[in-house]
Design a protein around this motif. Structure first.
Motif, mmCIF file in Angstrom:
data_model
loop_
_atom_site.group_PDB
_atom_site.id
_atom_site.type_symbol
_atom_site.label_atom_id
_atom_site.label_comp_id
_atom_site.label_asym_id
_atom_site.label_seq_id
_atom_site.Cartn_x
_atom_site.Cartn_y
_atom_site.Cartn_z
ATOM 1 N N TYR A 26 80.132 133.271 36.473
ATOM 2 C CA TYR A 26 81.383 133.861 36.960
ATOM 3 C C TYR A 26 81.341 135.303 36.485
ATOM 4 O O TYR A 26 81.579 135.556 35.299
ATOM 5 C CB TYR A 26 82.602 133.154 36.374
ATOM 6 C CG TYR A 26 82.686 131.669 36.671
ATOM 7 C CD1 TYR A 26 83.002 131.207 37.956
ATOM 8 C CD2 TYR A 26 82.483 130.720 35.671
ATOM 9 C CE1 TYR A 26 83.099 129.850 38.224
ATOM 10 C CE2 TYR A 26 82.590 129.366 35.933
ATOM 11 C CZ TYR A 26 82.896 128.942 37.204
ATOM 12 O OH TYR A 26 82.997 127.600 37.461
ATOM 13 N N LEU B 65 79.838 136.181 33.001
ATOM 14 C CA LEU B 65 79.794 134.985 32.151
ATOM 15 C C LEU B 65 78.906 133.909 32.773
ATOM 16 O O LEU B 65 79.050 133.576 33.946
ATOM 17 C CB LEU B 65 81.219 134.450 31.984
ATOM 18 C CG LEU B 65 81.363 133.267 31.045
ATOM 19 C CD1 LEU B 65 82.502 133.541 30.082
ATOM 20 C CD2 LEU B 65 81.595 131.982 31.797
ATOM 21 N N ALA C 72 78.329 130.292 33.001
ATOM 22 C CA ALA C 72 79.054 129.048 32.684
ATOM 23 C C ALA C 72 78.098 127.863 32.588
ATOM 24 O O ALA C 72 78.333 126.932 31.833
ATOM 25 C CB ALA C 72 80.121 128.784 33.735
ATOM 26 N N PRO D 85 83.078 120.949 23.989
ATOM 27 C CA PRO D 85 84.408 121.514 23.767
ATOM 28 C C PRO D 85 84.911 122.262 25.004
ATOM 29 O O PRO D 85 84.172 122.414 25.989
ATOM 30 C CB PRO D 85 84.173 122.481 22.599
ATOM 31 C CG PRO D 85 82.745 122.883 22.724
ATOM 32 C CD PRO D 85 82.025 121.696 23.300
ATOM 33 N N ASN D 86 86.131 122.733 24.943
ATOM 34 C CA ASN D 86 86.669 123.539 26.039
ATOM 35 C C ASN D 86 85.771 124.742 26.301
ATOM 36 O O ASN D 86 85.318 125.382 25.365
ATOM 37 C CB ASN D 86 88.080 124.044 25.690
ATOM 38 C CG ASN D 86 89.110 122.959 25.851
ATOM 39 O OD1 ASN D 86 88.919 122.037 26.659
ATOM 40 N ND2 ASN D 86 90.180 123.045 25.100
ATOM 41 N N GLY D 87 85.518 125.003 27.578
ATOM 42 C CA GLY D 87 84.714 126.154 27.936
ATOM 43 C C GLY D 87 83.218 125.891 27.930
ATOM 44 O O GLY D 87 82.420 126.785 28.208
ATOM 45 N N ALA D 88 82.808 124.630 27.648
ATOM 46 C CA ALA D 88 81.387 124.313 27.561
ATOM 47 C C ALA D 88 80.683 124.387 28.924
ATOM 48 O O ALA D 88 79.474 124.616 28.989
ATOM 49 C CB ALA D 88 81.207 122.912 26.974
ATOM 50 N N GLY D 89 81.441 124.175 29.992
ATOM 51 C CA GLY D 89 80.840 124.178 31.330
ATOM 52 C C GLY D 89 80.938 122.835 32.043
ATOM 53 O O GLY D 89 80.351 122.648 33.110
ATOM 54 N N LYS D 90 81.698 121.897 31.498
ATOM 55 C CA LYS D 90 81.796 120.554 32.078
ATOM 56 C C LYS D 90 82.398 120.592 33.494
ATOM 57 O O LYS D 90 81.837 120.025 34.429
ATOM 58 C CB LYS D 90 82.658 119.650 31.172
ATOM 59 C CG LYS D 90 82.166 119.549 29.735
ATOM 60 C CD LYS D 90 83.025 118.635 28.888
ATOM 61 C CE LYS D 90 84.460 119.088 28.683
ATOM 62 N NZ LYS D 90 84.626 120.351 27.935
ATOM 63 N N SER D 91 83.545 121.272 33.635
ATOM 64 C CA SER D 91 84.191 121.309 34.955
ATOM 65 C C SER D 91 83.338 122.071 35.956
ATOM 66 O O SER D 91 83.314 121.733 37.146
ATOM 67 C CB SER D 91 85.579 121.960 34.858
ATOM 68 O OG SER D 91 86.434 121.165 34.082
ATOM 69 N N THR D 92 82.647 123.080 35.473
ATOM 70 C CA THR D 92 81.747 123.820 36.366
ATOM 71 C C THR D 92 80.662 122.895 36.902
ATOM 72 O O THR D 92 80.373 122.884 38.110
ATOM 73 C CB THR D 92 81.123 125.012 35.611
ATOM 74 O OG1 THR D 92 82.176 125.868 35.165
ATOM 75 C CG2 THR D 92 80.176 125.792 36.497
ATOM 76 N N ARG E 123 81.669 124.194 44.561
ATOM 77 C CA ARG E 123 81.093 125.510 44.304
ATOM 78 C C ARG E 123 79.584 125.420 44.503
ATOM 79 O O ARG E 123 79.012 124.333 44.411
ATOM 80 C CB ARG E 123 81.364 125.968 42.874
ATOM 81 C CG ARG E 123 82.803 126.248 42.559
ATOM 82 C CD ARG E 123 82.927 126.676 41.099
ATOM 83 N NE ARG E 123 84.301 126.688 40.647
ATOM 84 C CZ ARG E 123 85.149 127.691 40.875
ATOM 85 N NH1 ARG E 123 84.750 128.767 41.542
ATOM 86 N NH2 ARG E 123 86.392 127.634 40.433
ATOM 87 N N GLN F 46 90.105 117.633 36.820
ATOM 88 C CA GLN F 46 90.732 117.774 35.510
ATOM 89 C C GLN F 46 92.231 118.061 35.640
ATOM 90 O O GLN F 46 93.035 117.498 34.892
ATOM 91 C CB GLN F 46 90.041 118.911 34.745
ATOM 92 C CG GLN F 46 90.625 119.135 33.376
ATOM 93 C CD GLN F 46 89.822 120.141 32.559
ATOM 94 O OE1 GLN F 46 88.766 120.603 32.970
ATOM 95 N NE2 GLN F 46 90.344 120.497 31.407
HETATM 96 N N1 LIG Z 1 86.894 130.385 38.175
HETATM 97 C C1 LIG Z 1 86.445 130.923 37.047
HETATM 98 N N2 LIG Z 1 86.345 132.266 36.904
HETATM 99 C C2 LIG Z 1 85.878 132.822 35.756
HETATM 100 N N3 LIG Z 1 85.482 132.122 34.692
HETATM 101 C C3 LIG Z 1 85.561 130.791 34.767
HETATM 102 C C4 LIG Z 1 86.048 130.110 35.924
HETATM 103 N N4 LIG Z 1 86.001 128.779 35.705
HETATM 104 C C5 LIG Z 1 85.522 128.642 34.460
HETATM 105 N N5 LIG Z 1 85.251 129.821 33.882
HETATM 106 C C6 LIG Z 1 84.664 130.041 32.552
HETATM 107 O O1 LIG Z 1 83.431 129.343 32.515
HETATM 108 C C7 LIG Z 1 83.233 128.690 31.273
HETATM 109 C C8 LIG Z 1 83.077 127.202 31.504
HETATM 110 O O2 LIG Z 1 84.321 126.691 31.975
HETATM 111 P P1 LIG Z 1 84.508 125.177 32.367
HETATM 112 O O3 LIG Z 1 83.412 124.741 33.240
HETATM 113 O O4 LIG Z 1 85.892 125.050 32.913
HETATM 114 O O5 LIG Z 1 84.394 124.467 30.941
HETATM 115 P P2 LIG Z 1 84.947 123.060 30.449
HETATM 116 O O6 LIG Z 1 85.331 122.273 31.652
HETATM 117 O O7 LIG Z 1 83.835 122.459 29.671
HETATM 118 O O8 LIG Z 1 86.135 123.368 29.585
HETATM 119 C C9 LIG Z 1 84.437 129.052 30.428
HETATM 120 O O9 LIG Z 1 84.084 130.163 29.625
HETATM 121 C C10 LIG Z 1 85.492 129.429 31.446
HETATM 122 O O10 LIG Z 1 86.421 130.341 30.913
#
Ligand SMILES: Nc1ncnc2c1ncn2[C@@H]1O[C@H](COP(=O)(O)OP(=O)(O)O)[C@@H](O)[C@H]1O
Ligand SMILES: [Mg+2]
Length: 305
Positions: free
Chosen positions: A11, A14, A16, A35-42, A51, A81
């Motif tokens: 992104y 960054l 991800a 943890p939060n921000g690890a990249g799981k949702s990505t 995506r 989520q």
């Molecule tokens: N749409 C987006 N735009 C910019 N940064 C994003 C976006 N979605 C996620 N991020 C960043 O990507 C990283 C991974 O996020 P995410 O996959 O949501 O992690 P998790 O689900 O493990 O908490 C984080 O640093 C988050 O802030």
């Protein structure tokens, strides 16, 4: 079932997901723990085709993940989520909307709605508007909405955040039943207890990278110790904890210290120190370490900070 080959997702500046490769076999309940921000949702959004990766490939049962391809869409269900439901509609009306999106209708759709509401104990609330549901009830509905079309692969992205213990158990029981019935599940969480209970294999993920992957037993062999010693944190035991810094790691959480010894440290030395400080042996409990210890060992941080 699902394969990732050198998948990278950025992104802006960054990264991800950073060069992730992964193979999930049919019938697995696979955990993504981080943890939060690890990249799981990505990872979930790439696997479901919401995506596209910047580099690398994703395939489901050998076919490239492609949002445009209906067979790729119907093969999987995504439990997002953030709860994705229409608040003004009833539980049943919501399910009808989701079912119709997947081409279900008539008696078949009605039968599945009945069956699934029953399975997560929401049948008696079917006519109530979702906005009157508790967080746990919304989570259960969010889950079955992703299953009406009977996908072969279910992506569950932190499906128990903010739920009461009763809803959590209902969700766990249902997922376990589905998995025994052959459904492949990818389950993301930052709760190591959930991954330990549900998942046959677990990937520990942090900063977009998979740090370790395996069964619980395999992951625990990454630790230099087989047992950790827990004891209550009191002014008397704090002195012991302070002495142990060079011999391993002390983790202090919820009023307890846990001592995780270095590889060559002998526990007899631990008990000798405790005795010298006048601390009775009954204060100390040796226990098998958890995934929290593995995460700490790999990253130097705890999962929940
Ligand atoms: N749409 C987006 N735009 C910019 N940064 C994003 C976006 N979605 C996620 N991020 C960043 O990507 C990283 C991974 O996020 P995410 O996959 O949501 O992690 P998790 O689900 O493990 O908490 C984080 O640093 C988050 O802030
Ligand atoms: Mg997430």
């Amino acid at each position: 079932m699902l394969s990732l080959r050198s998948v990278t997702k950025r992104y802006g500046a960054l990264t991800a997901l950073d060069d992730v490769s992964l193979d999930i076999a049919p019938g697995e309940c696979f955990g993504l723990l981080g943890p939060n921000g690890a990249g799981k949702s990505t990872l979930m959004s790439l696997a479901s085709g919401l995506r596209s990766p910047d580099a690398g490939t994703l395939t489901i049962a050998g076919a490239p993940v492609s949002p445009a391809d209906p067979s790729s869409r119907t093969a999987l269900g995504l439990v997002p989520q953030s709860i994705a439901l229409y608040e003004e509609l009833s539980a049943e009306q919501n399910l009808r909307v989701f079912g119709e999106l997947y081409g279900l209708h008539g008696a078949k759709l009605r039968a599945r709605i009945d069956e699934d509401l029953e399975a997560v104990q929401l049948a008696d609330r079917r006519h109530d508007q979702v906005k009157h549901f508790s967080g746990g009830m919304q989570r259960r509905l969010n889950l079955i909405a992703a299953l009406l079309h009977r996908p072969r692969l279910l992506l569950c992205d932190e499906p128990t955040v903010g739920v009461d213990p009763q809803s959590r158990n209902a969700i766990f029981d249902y997922l376990e039943r589905l998995n025994r019935g052959g459904l492949t599940i990818i389950y993301s969480t930052h709760y190591m207890e959930e991954a330990t209970r549900l998942c046959s294999r677990i990937a520990i993920i942090d900063h977009g990278r998979i740090l370790a992957l395996g069964t619980l037993d395999e992951l625990l062999t990454r630790l230099p110790f087989e047992e950790e010693i827990g004891f209550p944190a009191t002014p008397a035991t704090d002195a012991l904890a302070a002495q142990l810094g060079g011999d391993g790691t002390i983790v202090t959480q919820e009023g307890r210290h846990r001592f995780q010894p270095r590889a060559d440290f002998r526990l007899s030395a631990f008990y000798a120190r405790a005795e010298a400080l006048g601390l009775p042996p009954r204060l100390f409990t040796a226990a098998r370490p958890t995934l929290e210890a593995v995460f700490l060992h790999l990253t130097g941080r705890t999962l929940r900070e």
